[in-house]
Every structure is written in structure tokens, then in C-alpha cells.
Design an enzyme around this catalytic site. Structure first.
Site, PDB file in Angstrom:
ATOM      1  N   TYR A 140      27.333  -2.985-101.184  1.00 30.48           N
ATOM      2  CA  TYR A 140      26.193  -3.721-100.624  1.00 30.48           C
ATOM      3  C   TYR A 140      25.150  -2.741-100.063  1.00 30.48           C
ATOM      4  O   TYR A 140      23.962  -2.815-100.380  1.00 30.48           O
ATOM      5  CB  TYR A 140      26.673  -4.686 -99.524  1.00 30.48           C
ATOM      6  CG  TYR A 140      25.555  -5.234 -98.682  1.00 30.48           C
ATOM      7  CD1 TYR A 140      24.588  -6.053 -99.252  1.00 30.48           C
ATOM      8  CD2 TYR A 140      25.449  -4.918 -97.329  1.00 30.48           C
ATOM      9  CE1 TYR A 140      23.535  -6.543 -98.485  1.00 30.48           C
ATOM     10  CE2 TYR A 140      24.413  -5.407 -96.565  1.00 30.48           C
ATOM     11  CZ  TYR A 140      23.449  -6.214 -97.140  1.00 30.48           C
ATOM     12  OH  TYR A 140      22.414  -6.689 -96.393  1.00 30.48           O
ATOM     13  N   ILE A 206      39.786 -11.576 -83.410  1.00 29.84           N
ATOM     14  CA  ILE A 206      39.030 -10.343 -83.140  1.00 29.84           C
ATOM     15  C   ILE A 206      39.571  -9.276 -84.085  1.00 29.84           C
ATOM     16  O   ILE A 206      40.783  -8.976 -84.057  1.00 29.84           O
ATOM     17  CB  ILE A 206      39.205  -9.917 -81.666  1.00 29.84           C
ATOM     18  CG1 ILE A 206      38.632 -10.998 -80.751  1.00 29.84           C
ATOM     19  CG2 ILE A 206      38.566  -8.556 -81.410  1.00 29.84           C
ATOM     20  CD1 ILE A 206      38.966 -10.807 -79.281  1.00 29.84           C
ATOM     21  N   ARG A 220      27.954  -3.932 -81.789  1.00 30.62           N
ATOM     22  CA  ARG A 220      26.839  -4.165 -82.706  1.00 30.62           C
ATOM     23  C   ARG A 220      25.564  -4.414 -81.925  1.00 30.62           C
ATOM     24  O   ARG A 220      25.603  -4.733 -80.733  1.00 30.62           O
ATOM     25  CB  ARG A 220      27.116  -5.406 -83.595  1.00 30.62           C
ATOM     26  CG  ARG A 220      28.279  -5.251 -84.549  1.00 30.62           C
ATOM     27  CD  ARG A 220      27.929  -4.325 -85.698  1.00 30.62           C
ATOM     28  NE  ARG A 220      29.039  -4.151 -86.643  1.00 30.62           N
ATOM     29  CZ  ARG A 220      30.007  -3.241 -86.506  1.00 30.62           C
ATOM     30  NH1 ARG A 220      30.022  -2.418 -85.466  1.00 30.62           N
ATOM     31  NH2 ARG A 220      30.953  -3.148 -87.421  1.00 30.62           N
ATOM     32  N   ASP A 283      34.571  -1.837 -91.287  1.00 30.44           N
ATOM     33  CA  ASP A 283      33.768  -2.050 -90.072  1.00 30.44           C
ATOM     34  C   ASP A 283      33.584  -0.740 -89.305  1.00 30.44           C
ATOM     35  O   ASP A 283      34.548  -0.193 -88.773  1.00 30.44           O
ATOM     36  CB  ASP A 283      34.487  -3.032 -89.126  1.00 30.44           C
ATOM     37  CG  ASP A 283      34.187  -4.478 -89.446  1.00 30.44           C
ATOM     38  OD1 ASP A 283      33.198  -4.739 -90.159  1.00 30.44           O
ATOM     39  OD2 ASP A 283      34.934  -5.352 -88.969  1.00 30.44           O
TER      40      ASP A 283
HETATM   41  N1  UFG Z   1      34.175 -10.033 -86.147  1.00 29.68           N
HETATM   42  C1  UFG Z   1      35.376 -10.463 -85.600  1.00 29.68           C
HETATM   43  N2  UFG Z   1      35.873 -11.671 -86.000  1.00 29.68           N
HETATM   44  C2  UFG Z   1      35.238 -12.464 -86.906  1.00 29.68           C
HETATM   45  C3  UFG Z   1      34.002 -12.015 -87.455  1.00 29.68           C
HETATM   46  C4  UFG Z   1      33.503 -10.792 -87.049  1.00 29.68           C
HETATM   47  O1  UFG Z   1      35.979  -9.762 -84.785  1.00 29.68           O
HETATM   48  O2  UFG Z   1      35.777 -13.543 -87.241  1.00 29.68           O
HETATM   49  C5  UFG Z   1      33.604  -8.742 -85.697  1.00 29.68           C
HETATM   50  C6  UFG Z   1      33.432  -7.752 -86.843  1.00 29.68           C
HETATM   51  O3  UFG Z   1      34.600  -7.006 -87.022  1.00 29.68           O
HETATM   52  C7  UFG Z   1      32.253  -6.922 -86.337  1.00 29.68           C
HETATM   53  C8  UFG Z   1      31.444  -7.904 -85.478  1.00 29.68           C
HETATM   54  O4  UFG Z   1      32.321  -8.987 -85.207  1.00 29.68           O
HETATM   55  O5  UFG Z   1      32.721  -5.900 -85.502  1.00 29.68           O
HETATM   56  C9  UFG Z   1      30.230  -8.436 -86.205  1.00 29.68           C
HETATM   57  O6  UFG Z   1      30.644  -8.931 -87.490  1.00 29.68           O
HETATM   58  P1  UFG Z   1      29.675  -9.715 -88.471  1.00 29.68           P
HETATM   59  O7  UFG Z   1      30.476 -10.045 -89.685  1.00 29.68           O
HETATM   60  O8  UFG Z   1      29.001 -10.813 -87.735  1.00 29.68           O
HETATM   61  O9  UFG Z   1      28.547  -8.652 -88.803  1.00 29.68           O
HETATM   62  P2  UFG Z   1      28.695  -7.181 -89.426  1.00 29.68           P
HETATM   63  O10 UFG Z   1      28.342  -6.222 -88.343  1.00 29.68           O
HETATM   64  O11 UFG Z   1      29.973  -6.963 -90.119  1.00 29.68           O
HETATM   65  O12 UFG Z   1      27.628  -7.295 -90.608  1.00 29.68           O
HETATM   66  C10 UFG Z   1      26.282  -7.135 -90.401  1.00 29.68           C
HETATM   67  C11 UFG Z   1      25.523  -7.934 -91.456  1.00 29.68           C
HETATM   68  C12 UFG Z   1      25.796  -7.390 -92.831  1.00 29.68           C
HETATM   69  C13 UFG Z   1      25.525  -5.913 -92.844  1.00 29.68           C
HETATM   70  C14 UFG Z   1      26.307  -5.219 -91.771  1.00 29.68           C
HETATM   71  C15 UFG Z   1      25.973  -3.764 -91.673  1.00 29.68           C
HETATM   72  O13 UFG Z   1      25.896  -9.277 -91.387  1.00 29.68           O
HETATM   73  O14 UFG Z   1      24.981  -8.027 -93.766  1.00 29.68           O
HETATM   74  O15 UFG Z   1      25.994  -5.789 -90.504  1.00 29.68           O
HETATM   75  O16 UFG Z   1      27.077  -3.049 -91.303  1.00 29.68           O
HETATM   76  F1  UFG Z   1      25.891  -5.385 -94.021  1.00 29.68           F
END
Ligand code: UFG
Length: 332
Positions: A140, A206, A220, A283
């Protein structure tokens, strides 16, 4: 300006459309509706089509006298991109290049591109500046980086004026509560936690609490979707032929998974059971933007600087639309 917004029926695109509209631009939404929602698109402004359609896109560019394209349409699930990279390269790269070719054919050379923090991979320094190395760790992120490079080359060779805006974690819902976040499947942290508050899920998992962060959970930079929209309008107004603006869009504030859950508990008044699970592959422990460049260059300041008002806006939407757009919400 007359703006064509690809992915304008999707989460970030639909919010940007309303902000563009309010700023006085004439906005046309171009979306396949594969992931976007008809109800999220501006009323009477939706054109349903494929990005790579070399007949329809030029026809729309000419008929609507489009001055600039804002390109939100993309697949954006990191895990899926690892399992099925072809889908991502085809859509995010090949289709985008076809879109750029249609633009060249019609002499439309202003382009605002949705890029991502995922182009940085696991950065060496925090917060991340635009000078940080771009080394994606998943397909991605690579697809977005490939398009960024194409834009640099198109600016140099064909006088494109572009902005590549690298989003951190898009979150929240429109201030008026008219539109919000509705993905199927939902993978994002805040909507999932709010589904627990609504009783649609039993608990939030988590993904790991053994990261090298103060509370062990990932950090984040949550940026409100309307703040992303306002940055797009500012970028659009600053495009110059042959030049690119490459900017991080974040608040500069890091929030851990546990802190997000706590904010959701406070805002919703629900207990929200949480269980510690395994790490999710791919992650990075921490992703926080240094957004000084965007703030200075775009003369842009995010309105939502902390997690609580972001969660409040998301909760307004989810509480009023517990099944997302499937409830048949009609908005304009
Ligand atoms: N998380 C959990 N439980 C869940 C969902 C998420 O603990 O059920 C955690 C993830 O591990 C992460 C944080 O919450 O640490 C945020 O997760 P998200 O999936 O909401 O977002 P991301 O940071 O993984 O993804 C975002 C964008 C993507 C992009 C990415 C860049 O949504 O499109 O950042 O790293 F690619």
C-alpha cells in the site's frame, strides 16, 4: 475552480467535497461506488465511473471544464495490500496513471493527491518531517510512493502543479454530523471502539501492549477529516505549474491506543471492555507528524488538536447512524 474529486463518495473525499463546496468551488464527484456511498456524495454531483476509463474521464474533464483534480480514490488496507498486491498496484498505480494521462490529454494539470504516512515505513526519527526517508514496509505504502514519484516527474516534464498530502490517521466526522466514517469491513480503531459502545461488538482488541511506548500500546497522530479537507483547499489554491507541495498532514500530537479507548469511554459514557491481543503485523510503534511545513506553506492550522473533540464528532455520527449509510441516511 471546477474540481473533479475522485473517491468523493468515500470517507475523506466526501468531507473534502463539502469543504470545497463551502469555499465556493464547483465540485464534481467521480466514484465507482465500490467502497464509496451514494448518500455521502454531494447531491446531483455524482458521476459513477472507473478511474482508468479513457473515454468517460476525458469527456467529464471537458464537459465540466475541470481546472483541477483531487484524487482520493484508492484501496487503503495495509493487510490486504500484503495479501493481494496486484489489486493495489492495478488500482492505486495503473488506474492513477490512466487518470493522469486523461488529464494530459485534456490539458488539466493541477492535481492534489492523497498520500500517506505509510510512505515513511518505520521512521528513524520522531516526529516525522518531510525530509525523513520514505521506505514503505507494505505494498500500500509503495503504491502511494510510486505515484508521488510520477508526480515529481510529471511536474518536471509536463508542467503539472501538484500537492502530495501525506495523511496521518484520518478520523472523526463532519462537524454538522451529516457524514462520517463507514468502511466495510471496518478496520480503524475509533469506529471499532464506538461499535463496542453501541453494543455491536463485545470488546475492543488492543493489538499489543509490549511496544516501546510509555503505556506499551501504539501511538498515532489522529487528524480530523475536516482538517484534512481544509488543507486540501489551501493546497489547491497554492498549486503552481512545474512545482510540487509535499506535506505531512497531522496535528503533531501522539495518542496511544489506550488513550483513545479512554477518550471514547469518557465521551460515550460506556464501559467499553478491552482485551490485550497479539500485535498486528506491520504496525509501527509510533507515527507522529511534524506538520510545521504544511502549517507554514499552506497557512493551515488544524482545528482539532486533541483526541477528545475528534471522538465527540465521530460519536455524534455513529450514535445517529449506528448502521452507517445502510440506515438510508439522506444528506446533501
Ligand atoms: N488497533 C487496535 N485494535 C483494533 C484496530 C486498531 O489496537 O481493533 C490499533 C492499531 O494496532 C494501531 C492503531 O490502533 O496501532 C490505529 O489503527 P488503525 O487501523 O485505525 O490505523 P493505522 O495506523 O493502522 O492505519 C492508518 C491508515 C492507513 C495507513 C496507515 C499508515 O488508516 O491507511 O495509517 O501507517 F496506511
Amino acid at each position: 475552480m471546477n474540481i473533479l474529486v475522485t473517491g468523493g463518495a468515500g470517507y475523506v473525499g466526501s468531507h473534502a467535497c463539502r469543504i470545497l463546496d463551502k469555499a465556493g468551488h464547483d465540485v464534481w464527484v467521480y466514484d465507482t461506488l465500490e467502497l464509496g456511498h451514494r448518500q455521502a456524495a454531494l447531491k446531483d454531483k455524482l458521476i459513477v465511473g472507473q478511474l482508468g476509463d479513457r473515454e468517460l474521464v476525458p469527456q467529464v474533464l471537458r464537459e465540466k471544464k475541470i481546472d483541477a483534480v483531487m484524487h482520493f480514490a484508492a484501496y487503503a488496507l495495509v493487510g490486504e495490500s500484503v495479501r493481494d498486491p496486484a489489486k493495489y498496484y492495478q488500482n492505486n498505480v495503473v488506474q492513477t496513471l490512466n487518470l493522469l494521462e486523461s488529464m494530459r490529454e485534456c490539458d488539466v494539470r493541477k492535481f492534489v493527491f492523497s498520500s500517506t504516512a505509510a510512505t515513511y515505513g518505520v521512521p528513524k526519527e520522531m516526529p516525522i518531517t518531510e525530509a525523513s526517508d520514505q521506505r514503505p514496509i507494505n505494498p500500500y505504502g509503495f503504491t502511494k510512493l510510486v505515484v508521488e514519484q510520477a508526480l515529481r516527474d510529471y511536474a518536471h516534464a509536463y508542467d503539472f502543479g501538484y500537492a502530495a498530502l501525506r495523511y496521518f490517521n484520518a478520523s472523526g466526522a463532519s462537524a454538522g454530523g451529516a457524514i462520517g466514517e463507514d468502511h466495510t469491513p471496518e478496520s480503524h480503531l475509533i469506529p471499532i471502539i464506538l461499535q463496542v459502545a453501541l453494543g455491536q461488538r463485545k470488546e475492543i482488541f488492543i493489538y499489543g501492549n509490549d511496544y516501546p511506548t510509555p503505556d506499551g500500546t501504539c501511538i498515532r497522530d489522529y487528524i480530523h477529516v475536516d482538517d484534512l479537507g481544509s488543507a486540501h483547499v489551501k493546497a489547491l489554491e497554492r498549486l503552481e505549474p512545474g512545482k510540487g507541495i509535499e506535506a505531512n498532514l497531522g496535528t503533531g500530537t501522539g495518542t496511544s491506543v489506550l488513550e483513545v479507548i479512554e477518550a471514547c469511554r469518557e465521551v460515550t459514557g460506556h464501559e467499553i471492555p478491552a482485551t490485550i491481543g497479539e500485535r498486528r503485523p506491520g504496525d509501527p510503534p509510533e507515527l507522529v507528524a511534524n506538520s510545521d511545513f504544511a502549517q507554514k506553506t499552506l497557512e493551515w492550522t488544524p482545528e482539532y488538536m486533541t483526541i477528545r473533540p475528534i471522538v465527540e464528532s465521530a460519536w455524534r455520527w455513529h450514535e445517529a447512524n449506528p448502521r452507517g449509510y445502510a440506515t438510508g441516511t439522506t444528506v446533501s
